[in-house]
Design a protein around this motif. Structure first.
Motif, PDB file in Angstrom:
ATOM      1  N   LEU A 401     -34.199  -2.477  30.701  1.00 59.41           N
ATOM      2  CA  LEU A 401     -33.296  -1.371  31.017  1.00 59.41           C
ATOM      3  C   LEU A 401     -33.285  -1.089  32.514  1.00 59.41           C
ATOM      4  CD1 LEU A 401     -31.482   0.996  30.106  1.00 59.41           C
ATOM      5  CD2 LEU A 401     -33.566   2.344  29.814  1.00 59.41           C
ATOM      6  N   THR A 402     -34.454  -1.061  33.119  1.00 54.72           N
ATOM      7  CA  THR A 402     -34.563  -0.778  34.545  1.00 54.72           C
ATOM      8  C   THR A 402     -33.805  -1.802  35.374  1.00 54.72           C
ATOM      9  OG1 THR A 402     -36.730   0.239  34.199  1.00 54.72           O
ATOM     10  CG2 THR A 402     -36.188  -0.430  36.445  1.00 54.72           C
ATOM     11  N   GLU A 403     -33.988  -3.073  35.047  1.00 55.06           N
ATOM     12  CA  GLU A 403     -33.352  -4.127  35.838  1.00 55.06           C
ATOM     13  C   GLU A 403     -31.845  -4.156  35.622  1.00 55.06           C
ATOM     14  OE1 GLU A 403     -37.051  -7.258  36.372  1.00 55.06           O
ATOM     15  OE2 GLU A 403     -35.509  -7.721  34.892  1.00 55.06           O
ATOM     16  N   VAL A 404     -31.405  -3.858  34.418  1.00 61.98           N
ATOM     17  CA  VAL A 404     -29.970  -3.880  34.154  1.00 61.98           C
ATOM     18  C   VAL A 404     -29.270  -2.702  34.820  1.00 61.98           C
ATOM     19  CG1 VAL A 404     -28.239  -3.598  32.326  1.00 61.98           C
ATOM     20  CG2 VAL A 404     -30.127  -5.208  32.024  1.00 61.98           C
ATOM     21  N   VAL A 405     -29.893  -1.532  34.774  1.00 58.27           N
ATOM     22  CA  VAL A 405     -29.224  -0.311  35.246  1.00 58.27           C
ATOM     23  C   VAL A 405     -29.384  -0.116  36.745  1.00 58.27           C
ATOM     24  CG1 VAL A 405     -29.178   2.214  35.044  1.00 58.27           C
ATOM     25  CG2 VAL A 405     -29.473   0.796  32.995  1.00 58.27           C
ATOM     26  N   TRP A 406     -30.564  -0.437  37.300  1.00 56.48           N
ATOM     27  CA  TRP A 406     -30.843  -0.031  38.681  1.00 56.48           C
ATOM     28  C   TRP A 406     -31.053  -1.187  39.657  1.00 56.48           C
ATOM     29  CZ3 TRP A 406     -33.520   3.129  34.877  1.00 56.48           C
ATOM     30  CH2 TRP A 406     -32.965   4.409  34.758  1.00 56.48           C
ATOM     31  N   THR A 407     -30.723  -2.410  39.280  1.00 51.38           N
ATOM     32  CA  THR A 407     -30.825  -3.507  40.243  1.00 51.38           C
ATOM     33  C   THR A 407     -29.745  -3.368  41.309  1.00 51.38           C
ATOM     34  OG1 THR A 407     -31.835  -5.065  38.701  1.00 51.38           O
ATOM     35  CG2 THR A 407     -30.624  -6.000  40.550  1.00 51.38           C
ATOM     36  N   GLN A 408     -30.170  -3.468  42.562  1.00 54.23           N
ATOM     37  CA  GLN A 408     -29.211  -3.334  43.665  1.00 54.23           C
ATOM     38  C   GLN A 408     -28.526  -4.652  43.990  1.00 54.23           C
ATOM     39  OE1 GLN A 408     -30.514  -0.132  46.758  1.00 54.23           O
ATOM     40  NE2 GLN A 408     -32.305  -1.406  46.414  1.00 54.23           N
ATOM     41  N   ARG A 409     -29.217  -5.771  43.769  1.00 54.00           N
ATOM     42  CA  ARG A 409     -28.632  -7.080  44.079  1.00 54.00           C
ATOM     43  C   ARG A 409     -29.182  -8.117  43.095  1.00 54.00           C
ATOM     44  NH1 ARG A 409     -32.314  -5.602  47.866  1.00 54.00           N
ATOM     45  NH2 ARG A 409     -34.158  -6.935  48.142  1.00 54.00           N
ATOM     46  N   TRP A 410     -28.293  -8.954  42.596  1.00 51.53           N
ATOM     47  CA  TRP A 410     -28.655 -10.011  41.660  1.00 51.53           C
ATOM     48  C   TRP A 410     -28.804 -11.326  42.428  1.00 51.53           C
ATOM     49  CZ3 TRP A 410     -29.686  -8.859  36.632  1.00 51.53           C
ATOM     50  CH2 TRP A 410     -29.254  -7.601  36.172  1.00 51.53           C
ATOM     51  N   LYS A 411     -29.805 -12.092  42.065  1.00 54.48           N
ATOM     52  CA  LYS A 411     -30.119 -13.318  42.808  1.00 54.48           C
ATOM     53  C   LYS A 411     -29.411 -14.545  42.233  1.00 54.48           C
ATOM     54  CE  LYS A 411     -34.760 -11.466  43.683  1.00 54.48           C
ATOM     55  NZ  LYS A 411     -36.213 -11.631  43.421  1.00 54.48           N
ATOM     56  N   ARG A 412     -29.209 -14.559  40.920  1.00 50.82           N
ATOM     57  CA  ARG A 412     -28.679 -15.757  40.274  1.00 50.82           C
ATOM     58  C   ARG A 412     -27.486 -15.369  39.394  1.00 50.82           C
ATOM     59  NH1 ARG A 412     -31.569 -20.313  39.039  1.00 50.82           N
ATOM     60  NH2 ARG A 412     -30.984 -20.036  36.857  1.00 50.82           N
ATOM     61  N   ARG A 413     -26.352 -15.226  40.009  1.00 55.81           N
ATOM     62  CA  ARG A 413     -25.136 -14.944  39.265  1.00 55.81           C
ATOM     63  C   ARG A 413     -24.215 -16.164  39.366  1.00 55.81           C
ATOM     64  NH1 ARG A 413     -23.347  -9.918  37.466  1.00 55.81           N
ATOM     65  NH2 ARG A 413     -25.151  -8.831  36.589  1.00 55.81           N
ATOM     66  N   TYR A 414     -23.809 -16.696  38.224  1.00 58.45           N
ATOM     67  CA  TYR A 414     -22.949 -17.870  38.213  1.00 58.45           C
ATOM     68  C   TYR A 414     -21.618 -17.521  37.553  1.00 58.45           C
ATOM     69  CZ  TYR A 414     -27.304 -20.289  39.250  1.00 58.45           C
ATOM     70  OH  TYR A 414     -28.480 -20.687  39.830  1.00 58.45           O
ATOM     71  N   THR A 415     -20.558 -18.066  38.125  1.00 56.47           N
ATOM     72  CA  THR A 415     -19.214 -17.833  37.606  1.00 56.47           C
ATOM     73  C   THR A 415     -18.543 -19.178  37.361  1.00 56.47           C
ATOM     74  OG1 THR A 415     -18.344 -17.701  39.863  1.00 56.47           O
ATOM     75  CG2 THR A 415     -18.983 -15.626  38.802  1.00 56.47           C
ATOM     76  N   PRO A 416     -17.526 -19.216  36.529  1.00 63.21           N
ATOM     77  CA  PRO A 416     -16.824 -20.477  36.275  1.00 63.21           C
ATOM     78  C   PRO A 416     -16.226 -21.056  37.556  1.00 63.21           C
ATOM     79  CG  PRO A 416     -16.233 -18.818  34.642  1.00 63.21           C
ATOM     80  CD  PRO A 416     -17.020 -18.108  35.701  1.00 63.21           C
ATOM     81  N   VAL A 417     -16.278 -22.368  37.653  1.00 59.26           N
ATOM     82  CA  VAL A 417     -15.700 -23.059  38.810  1.00 59.26           C
ATOM     83  C   VAL A 417     -14.197 -23.185  38.566  1.00 59.26           C
ATOM     84  CG1 VAL A 417     -15.687 -25.167  40.166  1.00 59.26           C
ATOM     85  CG2 VAL A 417     -17.838 -24.303  39.218  1.00 59.26           C
ATOM     86  N   ARG A 418     -13.426 -22.641  39.477  1.00 56.76           N
ATOM     87  CA  ARG A 418     -11.966 -22.668  39.315  1.00 56.76           C
ATOM     88  C   ARG A 418     -11.306 -23.585  40.337  1.00 56.76           C
ATOM     89  NH1 ARG A 418     -11.978 -21.278  34.262  1.00 56.76           N
ATOM     90  NH2 ARG A 418     -12.686 -19.123  33.863  1.00 56.76           N
ATOM     91  N   GLU A 419     -12.061 -24.346  41.082  1.00 51.60           N
ATOM     92  CA  GLU A 419     -11.504 -25.260  42.084  1.00 51.60           C
ATOM     93  C   GLU A 419     -11.180 -26.607  41.443  1.00 51.60           C
ATOM     94  OE1 GLU A 419     -14.492 -25.520  45.003  1.00 51.60           O
ATOM     95  OE2 GLU A 419     -14.372 -23.418  45.615  1.00 51.60           O
ATOM     96  N   PRO A 420     -10.319 -27.393  42.054  1.00 50.93           N
ATOM     97  CA  PRO A 420     -10.028 -28.729  41.521  1.00 50.93           C
ATOM     98  C   PRO A 420     -11.307 -29.573  41.428  1.00 50.93           C
ATOM     99  CG  PRO A 420      -8.419 -28.103  43.187  1.00 50.93           C
ATOM    100  CD  PRO A 420      -9.494 -27.063  43.225  1.00 50.93           C
ATOM    101  N   LEU A 421     -11.376 -30.422  40.420  1.00 45.70           N
ATOM    102  CA  LEU A 421     -12.584 -31.202  40.177  1.00 45.70           C
ATOM    103  C   LEU A 421     -12.889 -32.198  41.287  1.00 45.70           C
ATOM    104  CD1 LEU A 421     -12.173 -31.906  36.360  1.00 45.70           C
ATOM    105  CD2 LEU A 421     -13.877 -30.466  37.458  1.00 45.70           C
ATOM    106  N   GLY A 422     -11.903 -32.753  41.893  1.00 52.88           N
ATOM    107  CA  GLY A 422     -12.148 -33.737  42.939  1.00 52.88           C
ATOM    108  C   GLY A 422     -12.706 -35.026  42.350  1.00 52.88           C
ATOM    109  N   ASP A 423     -13.610 -35.649  43.093  1.00 53.04           N
ATOM    110  CA  ASP A 423     -14.161 -36.943  42.668  1.00 53.04           C
ATOM    111  C   ASP A 423     -15.325 -36.814  41.709  1.00 53.04           C
ATOM    112  OD1 ASP A 423     -12.337 -38.210  44.301  1.00 53.04           O
ATOM    113  OD2 ASP A 423     -13.700 -38.241  46.034  1.00 53.04           O
TER     114      ASP A 423
END
Length: 869
Positions: A401-423
């Motif tokens: 609960l503490t980490e979810v509610v009161w964390t000021q900055r997240w270290k490992r946040r990943y989002t879907p890659v929306r760029e062209p795949l390339g090679d």
């Protein structure tokens, strides 16, 4: 630097506030209480009459006057004394005691060591003293010589037999209990068995020390039922270092000795308390603790009373200090180290740590002052252990609960890659294991895979152990229609559960495949699943990429809605927190694994029914990294019945126990393959399931205990209220914590949050049973979660929760009987009855969910269609 100073000032302010608040709370709620008194004569004490300024290591010996004075101190309070040698003037003890206190019996010892000549002198003196003094009722040939590894068992037996031939009193030697268990031939050579029960050295907390000692005693007693057992030493030091959970202290010494004396008196045990007087000279043998075992101090002043309060004012200050000390270092580390948290989060979790520490100290000390009988004391020791588990779970939930509610900055946040795949388009092999699955459902899964926008993949459909050809043949035909990317394999009889099928898939995977994906046969993936996730494999340290399980076809069904939202909590709360420490649980759908890593760790485990989670753990042990993004790339089907829901969770919990049994060494502090954060999350992630197992045991125990309260009131007492109230508080804290977390991370209505809490609670019995079964069995078969089932009839829905209903009714009947027959002005009866009712909540939830499942579709609360975050 200014920022650091500001952070430190804020942290110190939080710490100061927590400490002062704790002291203030202790001062407000403190009430004087008395420990169970001991007014009788003590059966025996170890008697070492070296004075405060004497040491046998320096050649000092107590004089006859010293021995007389010490006997005058001890004899009025004890029936017997034990000595350890005849040298250094100790051979004077027996004749002086015979003259001054003829009713005081003596167990005379001879000190044996690696010095053969000294041994011969000791044995000769032992025989001489035993023959000359009728108050010597038994003799001891050596003390812990095998524990010290001074010589062999055969040599010790030879010494014992020599003495037995020369004296007319029983002969034994003294060793820790495990030595006797390891060497039954030693017991055969002795007239009686002498064991040392010193739980302080075993790092056992004082709150369960007597139980630990008595367990060791019973173990020896059961091994040697025809031998008399003497407890040669037992006690607790008043000073010394912390040893694990063992805390030296005057209050704890008094508590242990009083408790032991009462238990020993009730059970008519033969024993010697360790020891009569503090011995400063022992400091060089083992530190401060070795010096402080006496009932009297080195100046022969009684250190604590045997009758009267030991928690009276100002004694509460000692307990307050203990609570503060127990909590301060965890709080100090947490508050100063977690600069990623807002100060409110530091204060909240620091308060939680301090509250848990204070309540544990308070309940432990207060409960032991009630004066419980043997059965009550034993029950309390079990309950305090359960309370420790409950508070551990509370701290785990509080940290989440503490980490979810009161964390000021997240270290490992990943989002879907929306760029062209390339090679970078490595070949991916998608494995779809099937077993007796509806063909139309799997075909929809294959259609979704065929629609993916990723250019380089294959799909292997692996049907294993399906007997009905009419079930699997349409899938084979449909794969042929989809083209060469799709290959179908039917394995008529294949071992290894799902893991075995997946390993077969690896054996027929295309040789140029770099990434292996696994989805369940009911999952319909989005077209961008691979294109949005595969680019993360560019980093060689990434072992697997995971996205959450998500579900469809639940919004118009209240039962399925509750299940869906219960799942969402894990994937949008727990997994995000775990990802911060690279410690996610790999689940066997919507997972992508680097093939070389998969091959490198030995492929899928066929011994484990949770082969996915076990593989993830092995990948972490190889120092590989996981990538978790909470975005949904596919949806499956929730279980259609409460029975299917339970079957799935039973498999997960049973598999977790299998994994822990295999990997427990790496979870320990000495394990080097996992990081501290990974150990934390894997242990704490599964600990609540063990708490569910404990709940199951305590429900049954609570019903039995209630029967004892009604039928054997002279033997069975109510557990202390100060224990029950914190237990109830933990339950409600967990519920509130869950609702708070959902409010922060899962976008749904309050009724959906409540439904998720009920659904999770309904599985308490299932999880607890799975843990117990997992602890004592192995190799339980993989049971799939049925999909596309018909809705159960109402009576069948009730039967799906029959075990839970039976326990619920047992608790209700016990609570009603206690309230009606033991209530009146007995507050403890109502508190106990309340706890029994609260313990039934998970079973009420199970009955509700099972019944809801059997109602006509759309019955119950209106389902929510709000998406998960």
């Amino acid at each position: 630097m200014r920022k650091i100073l500001r952070m430190q000032k804020s942290a110190w302010a939080v710490l100061l506030l927590l400490v002062l608040g704790n002291i203030g709370a202790w001062a407000v709620v403190n009430r004087p209480a008395s420990e169970r008194p001991w007014a009788g004569t003590i059966a025996g004490v170890a008697f070492v009459p070296f004075q405060a300024n004497q040491s046998p290591q320096n050649g000092d010996s107590p004089s006859a006057d010293d021995i007389k004075r010490d006997l005058d101190v001890v004899a009025p309070h004890v029936q017997s004394i034990r000595t350890y040698q005849v040298g250094n003037g100790i051979d004077q003890v027996a004749p002086i005691a015979l003259e001054r206190y003829p009713n005081l019996t003596i167990t005379q010892g001879a000190w044996l060591s690696k010095d053969t000549a000294a041994n011969e002198a000791e044995l000769a003196g032992l025989v001489r003293v035993a023959r000359a003094n009728p108050n010597v009722k038994r003799v001891m040939v050596g003390n812990e010589v095998l524990f010290r590894d001074d010589f062999s068992v055969a040599q010790l037996i030879d010494y014992i037999q020599r003495v037995k031939r020369q004296v007319n009193v029983p002969v034994s030697t003294a060793e820790p209990s495990y030595v006797w268990l390891d060497h039954p031939e030693l017991a055969d050579a002795c007239d009686f068995i002498t064991i040392h029960l010193l739980p302080y050295w075993n790092k056992v907390s004082v709150d369960r020390a007597v139980e630990d000692a008595m367990a060791a005693y019973r173990q020896v007693q059961e091994r040697f039922p025809n031998k008399h057992i003497l407890i040669g030493e037992t006690g607790w030091p008043s000073d010394g270092a912390y040893r694990g959970a063992a805390e030296a202290g005057l209050v704890n010494e008094a508590k242990y000795i009083r408790s032991f004396l009462n238990i020993a008196g009730q059970q008519r045990l033969d024993f010697y308390i360790m020891e009569a007087f503090d011995q400063p000279w022992k400091r060089t043998l083992g530190g401060t603790a070795e010096t402080a075992w006496g009932i009297w101090d080195a100046h022969r002043h009684q250190k604590f009373p045997m009758v009267g309060g030991i928690l009276e004012v100002p004694s509460w200050r000692v307990l307050c200090a203990i609570a503060t000390a127990l909590a301060f270092f965890p709080m100090f580390f947490f508050v100063l180290a977690r600069d990623d948290l807002k100060w409110r989060g530091q204060l909240f979790y620091g308060f939680l740590i301090q509250t848990v520490a204070s309540v544990l100290v308070w309940t432990g000390t207060q409960a032991l002052t009630v004066g419980m009988g043997t059965l009550s004391f034993t029950a309390f020791m079990v309950l305090i252990f359960a309370q420790l588990i409950l508070f551990a779970v509370m701290l785990i939930d509080g940290l989440e609960l503490t980490e979810v509610v009161w964390t000021q900055r997240w270290k490992r946040r990943y989002t879907p890659v929306r760029e062209p795949l390339g090679d970078y388009t490595p070949k991916v092999s998608i494995h779809v294991p099937c077993y007796n699955e509806p063909a139309h459902m799997v075909i929809e899964t294959l259609d979704a895979l065929a629609a993916m926008d990723y250019p380089n993949f294959e799909v292997l459909v692996i049907d294993n152990n399906t007997k009905d050809e009419a079930v699997w043949r349409p899938l084979e035909e449909y794969c042929a229609k989809l083209g060469p990317r799709f290959r179908f394999f039917h394995l008529p009889r294949w071992p290894g559960f799902k893991g075995g099928a997946l390993n077969f898939g690896l054996s027929v995977t295309a040789p140029d495949v770099e990434v292996v994906g696994v989805i369940d046969s009911d999952y319909q993936v989005t077209p961008d699943w691979l294109s949005a996730t595969i680019p993360y494999f560019k980093r060689p340290e990434v072992g697997f990429v995971q996205s959450p399980q998500d579900y469809r076809d639940w919004s118009d069904d209240a039962f399925k809605s509750m299940i869906n939202w219960e799942y969402q909590g894990f994937f949008h709360i727990g997994m995000i927190q775990r990802n911060e420490r690279n410690a996610i649980i790999q689940h066997g759908t919507m997972t992508l694994v680097r093939k070389s890593a998969l091959d490198g760790v030995g492929r899928w485990a066929e011994w484990c029914i949770c082969e996915d989670s076990e593989l993830g753990l092995r990948l972490f042990e190889e120092k590989l990294e996981a990538v978790y993004m909470p975005d949904s790339f596919g949806q499956g089907l929730v279980p259609d019945s409460f029975a299917g829901y339970k079957t799935q969770r039973f498999r997960w919990a049973y598999g977790a126990v299998q994994i822990l049994k295999r990997h427990w060494r790496e979870m320990m502090p000495g394990g080097t393959k996992l990081t501290a954060g990974q150990k934390y999350h894997f242990i704490t992630g599964w600990l609540p399931w063990f708490a569910d197992a404990a709940h199951m045991g305590f429900v049954i125990g609570g019903i039995i205990w209630s029967l004892g309260l009604l039928l054997l009131p002279q033997w069975i007492e109510f557990p202390p209220t100060v224990f029950i109230l914190p237990t109830l508080s933990v339950f409600f804290f967990k519920v509130l914590c869950g609702l708070w977390l959902y409010g922060e991370r899962v976008k749904c209505r309050f009724i959906d949050k409540l439904g998720a809490a009920i659904a999770g609670m309904a599985l308490t019995h299932t999880v607890g049973r799975a843990v117990w079964v997992g602890l004592f069995t192995s190799g339980r078969p993989f049971v799939r979660t049925p999909k596309c089932e018909d809705q159960p009839a109402l009576i069948q829905g009730f039967l799906h929760a029959r075990e839970e209903v039976a326990l619920m009714l047992g608790l209700w009947l016990a609570a009603a009987a206690i309230a009606l027959l033991k209530g009146s002005d007995n507050r403890d009866a109502y508190v106990w009855a309340t706890m029994l009712v609260v313990q039934s909540f998970p079973y009420i939830a199970a009955l509700f969910l099972s019944t809801l499942n059997a109602l006509p579709k759309g019955g119950g609360a209106e389902a929510s269609t709000a998406p998960a975050e």
